[in-house]
Design a protein around this motif. Structure first.
Motif, PDB file in Angstrom:
ATOM      1  N   MET A 132       0.852  -1.194   0.000  1.00  0.00           N
ATOM      2  CA  MET A 132       0.000   0.000   0.000  1.00  0.00           C
ATOM      3  C   MET A 132       0.886   1.242   0.000  1.00  0.00           C
ATOM      4  SD  MET A 132      -3.343   0.475  -0.023  1.00  0.00           S
ATOM      5  CE  MET A 132      -3.983  -1.022   0.758  1.00  0.00           C
ATOM      6  N   GLU A 133       0.636   2.162  -0.922  1.00  0.00           N
ATOM      7  CA  GLU A 133       1.505   3.318  -1.112  1.00  0.00           C
ATOM      8  C   GLU A 133       1.596   4.166   0.157  1.00  0.00           C
ATOM      9  OE1 GLU A 133       1.951   7.199  -4.087  1.00  0.00           O
ATOM     10  OE2 GLU A 133       0.365   5.703  -4.413  1.00  0.00           O
ATOM     11  N   GLY A 134       2.852   4.501   0.508  1.00  0.00           N
ATOM     12  CA  GLY A 134       3.077   5.364   1.660  1.00  0.00           C
ATOM     13  C   GLY A 134       3.130   4.660   2.981  1.00  0.00           C
ATOM     14  N   LEU A 135       2.988   3.332   3.004  1.00  0.00           N
ATOM     15  CA  LEU A 135       3.028   2.578   4.251  1.00  0.00           C
ATOM     16  C   LEU A 135       4.298   1.740   4.309  1.00  0.00           C
ATOM     17  CD1 LEU A 135      -0.609   1.226   4.792  1.00  0.00           C
ATOM     18  CD2 LEU A 135       0.531   3.081   6.020  1.00  0.00           C
ATOM     19  N   ASP A 136       4.938   1.749   5.476  1.00  0.00           N
ATOM     20  CA  ASP A 136       6.104   0.908   5.717  1.00  0.00           C
ATOM     21  C   ASP A 136       5.614  -0.423   6.287  1.00  0.00           C
ATOM     22  OD1 ASP A 136       8.365  -0.382   6.544  1.00  0.00           O
ATOM     23  OD2 ASP A 136       9.158   1.280   7.744  1.00  0.00           O
ATOM     24  N   PRO A 137       5.722  -1.509   5.531  1.00  0.00           N
ATOM     25  CA  PRO A 137       5.206  -2.796   6.023  1.00  0.00           C
ATOM     26  C   PRO A 137       5.893  -3.286   7.281  1.00  0.00           C
ATOM     27  CG  PRO A 137       6.528  -3.090   4.032  1.00  0.00           C
ATOM     28  CD  PRO A 137       6.319  -1.620   4.194  1.00  0.00           C
ATOM     29  N   GLU A 138       7.082  -2.743   7.569  1.00  0.00           N
ATOM     30  CA  GLU A 138       7.808  -3.153   8.774  1.00  0.00           C
ATOM     31  C   GLU A 138       7.328  -2.417  10.027  1.00  0.00           C
ATOM     32  OE1 GLU A 138       9.959  -5.646   8.701  1.00  0.00           O
ATOM     33  OE2 GLU A 138       9.537  -5.832   6.560  1.00  0.00           O
ATOM     34  N   ARG A 139       6.522  -1.389   9.844  1.00  0.00           N
ATOM     35  CA  ARG A 139       6.097  -0.580  10.988  1.00  0.00           C
ATOM     36  C   ARG A 139       4.582  -0.517  11.119  1.00  0.00           C
ATOM     37  NH1 ARG A 139       7.203   4.621  10.586  1.00  0.00           N
ATOM     38  NH2 ARG A 139       7.153   4.872  12.847  1.00  0.00           N
ATOM     39  N   LEU A 140       3.926  -1.517  10.611  1.00  0.00           N
ATOM     40  CA  LEU A 140       2.472  -1.581  10.760  1.00  0.00           C
ATOM     41  C   LEU A 140       2.105  -1.929  12.203  1.00  0.00           C
ATOM     42  CD1 LEU A 140       1.456  -3.552   7.549  1.00  0.00           C
ATOM     43  CD2 LEU A 140       0.952  -1.141   8.038  1.00  0.00           C
ATOM     44  N   PRO A 141       1.015  -1.387  12.715  1.00  0.00           N
ATOM     45  CA  PRO A 141       0.544  -1.823  14.034  1.00  0.00           C
ATOM     46  C   PRO A 141       0.130  -3.291  13.973  1.00  0.00           C
ATOM     47  CG  PRO A 141      -1.108  -0.468  12.944  1.00  0.00           C
ATOM     48  CD  PRO A 141       0.126  -0.394  12.098  1.00  0.00           C
ATOM     49  N   ARG A 142       0.348  -3.994  15.058  1.00  0.00           N
ATOM     50  CA  ARG A 142      -0.113  -5.394  15.107  1.00  0.00           C
ATOM     51  C   ARG A 142      -1.618  -5.456  15.296  1.00  0.00           C
ATOM     52  NH1 ARG A 142       3.106  -7.505  20.066  1.00  0.00           N
ATOM     53  NH2 ARG A 142       2.455  -5.417  20.727  1.00  0.00           N
ATOM     54  N   HIS A 143      -2.145  -4.514  16.052  1.00  0.00           N
ATOM     55  CA  HIS A 143      -3.550  -4.563  16.451  1.00  0.00           C
ATOM     56  C   HIS A 143      -4.145  -3.163  16.324  1.00  0.00           C
ATOM     57  CE1 HIS A 143      -6.590  -6.018  19.770  1.00  0.00           C
ATOM     58  NE2 HIS A 143      -7.193  -5.502  18.707  1.00  0.00           N
ATOM     59  N   VAL A 144      -5.177  -3.047  15.525  1.00  0.00           N
ATOM     60  CA  VAL A 144      -5.907  -1.779  15.365  1.00  0.00           C
ATOM     61  C   VAL A 144      -7.323  -1.967  15.896  1.00  0.00           C
ATOM     62  CG1 VAL A 144      -6.818  -0.084  13.732  1.00  0.00           C
ATOM     63  CG2 VAL A 144      -4.562  -1.115  13.334  1.00  0.00           C
ATOM     64  N   ALA A 145      -7.770  -1.027  16.702  1.00  0.00           N
ATOM     65  CA  ALA A 145      -9.135  -1.055  17.242  1.00  0.00           C
ATOM     66  C   ALA A 145      -9.867   0.189  16.751  1.00  0.00           C
ATOM     67  CB  ALA A 145      -9.111  -1.096  18.769  1.00  0.00           C
ATOM     68  N   ILE A 146     -11.125   0.013  16.378  1.00  0.00           N
ATOM     69  CA  ILE A 146     -11.883   1.131  15.802  1.00  0.00           C
ATOM     70  C   ILE A 146     -13.214   1.317  16.529  1.00  0.00           C
ATOM     71  CG2 ILE A 146     -12.893   2.111  13.722  1.00  0.00           C
ATOM     72  CD1 ILE A 146     -11.031   0.457  12.048  1.00  0.00           C
ATOM     73  N   ILE A 147     -13.465   2.557  16.949  1.00  0.00           N
ATOM     74  CA  ILE A 147     -14.768   2.948  17.476  1.00  0.00           C
ATOM     75  C   ILE A 147     -15.542   3.525  16.300  1.00  0.00           C
ATOM     76  CG2 ILE A 147     -15.996   4.380  19.143  1.00  0.00           C
ATOM     77  CD1 ILE A 147     -13.399   4.430  20.808  1.00  0.00           C
ATOM     78  N   MET A 148     -16.487   2.763  15.819  1.00  0.00           N
ATOM     79  CA  MET A 148     -17.225   3.130  14.603  1.00  0.00           C
ATOM     80  C   MET A 148     -18.388   4.041  14.980  1.00  0.00           C
ATOM     81  SD  MET A 148     -17.211  -0.680  12.837  1.00  0.00           S
ATOM     82  CE  MET A 148     -18.237  -1.373  14.136  1.00  0.00           C
ATOM     83  N   ASP A 149     -18.259   5.326  14.710  1.00  0.00           N
ATOM     84  CA  ASP A 149     -19.246   6.294  15.173  1.00  0.00           C
ATOM     85  C   ASP A 149     -19.689   7.193  14.022  1.00  0.00           C
ATOM     86  OD1 ASP A 149     -20.887   7.629  16.927  1.00  0.00           O
ATOM     87  OD2 ASP A 149     -19.302   8.923  17.721  1.00  0.00           O
TER      88      ASP A 149
END
Length: 251
Positions: free
Chosen positions: A1-18
């Motif tokens: 994905m353009e502009g993303l460093d695959p080595e520095r992705l978060p392991r866990h993303v949580a989303i409050i869908m509002d």
């Protein structure tokens, strides 16, 4: 994905869908239409997470407080959720996505819960991406349940009170076998955590966007991840300490 460093992705993303209700109101639609549009964002975010290689994604789908909403809206939400589970089942299996439930079953309509449990069973062996659906969930309730379970084991002679540590309490939570969220995203511009993963997000990075949930799709998700990668996570340390750690030779 353009502009993303695959080595520095978060392991866990949580989303409050509002923002489903506000999205519908702006378009002179009823709130259910907003939830239906929001379901499309759920699909898009899960697909994006799988595509870029995230390990864990937790979505706040229905809170303990949501029971206070009008009965008709609640019933519509459950039926929408049931349809979503049915429609997404083939895609989850094809993409080897594991689905888990965080929350209580009490109050969830039996037919909805049965459909949900079938999806959980059929995806339990996958390990590409784990999607936790926080359904009938509350952070304070989760912590209270964990403390109660520990207390019951103390009463049964299986543990001693002095054994309680933050790590031990964490082992009684619903997320015991996964890393804490690195990034928490909240849509619609509200600046609060709304009783979501209160223990687990102690050091998570917070990303708040004015985008309403039905408009939050791949581009918005990727931008949140870019912002995460632009930040320096300190965990209570100074920038000098972090620099020294980075320069230290490997053990």
């Amino acid at each position: 994905m353009e502009g993303l460093d695959p080595e520095r992705l978060p392991r866990h993303v949580a989303i409050i869908m509002d923002g489903n209700g506000r999205w519908a109101k702006k378009r002179l639609l009823n709130r259910v239409a907003g939830h239906e549009a929001g379901a499309e964002s759920v699909r898009a975010v899960i697909e994006t997470a799988r595509k870029i290689g995230l390990s864990y994604l937790t979505l706040y789908a229905f809170s303990k407080e949501n029971w206070q909403r009008p009965e008709k809206e609640i019933q519509a939400l459950w039926q929408l959720f049931r349809r979503f589970v049915r429609s997404e089942r083939p895609r989850m299996i094809e993409n080897e996505i594991r689905v888990r439930h965080m929350g209580d079953s009490d109050g969830i309509p039996q037919d909805v819960y049965a459909e949900f449990q079938a999806l959980i069973r059929d995806t339990a062996h996958f390990d590409k991406l784990t999607v936790n659906l926080a359904l009938n969930y509350g952070g304070r309730h989760e912590i209270a349940q964990a403390a109660r379970r520990f207390a019951e084991e103390v009463r049964a002679g299986l543990r001693a009170p002095e054994e309680m540590t933050p790590e031990v309490l964490g082992s009684y939570l619903m997320t015991a076998d996964m890393p804490d969220p690195d990034l928490v995203i909240r849509t619609s511009g509200e600046c609060r955590v709304s009783n979501f993963l209160l223990w687990q997000i102690a050091y998570a990075e917070l990303y708040i966007t004015d985008t309403l949930w039905p408009d939050f799709r791949e581009a918005e998700f990727v931008e949140a991840l870019r912002e995460y990668q632009r930040r320096e996570r300190r965990f209570g340390k100074t920038s000098e300490q972090l620099s020294e750690e980075r320069l230290a030779p490997p053990v």
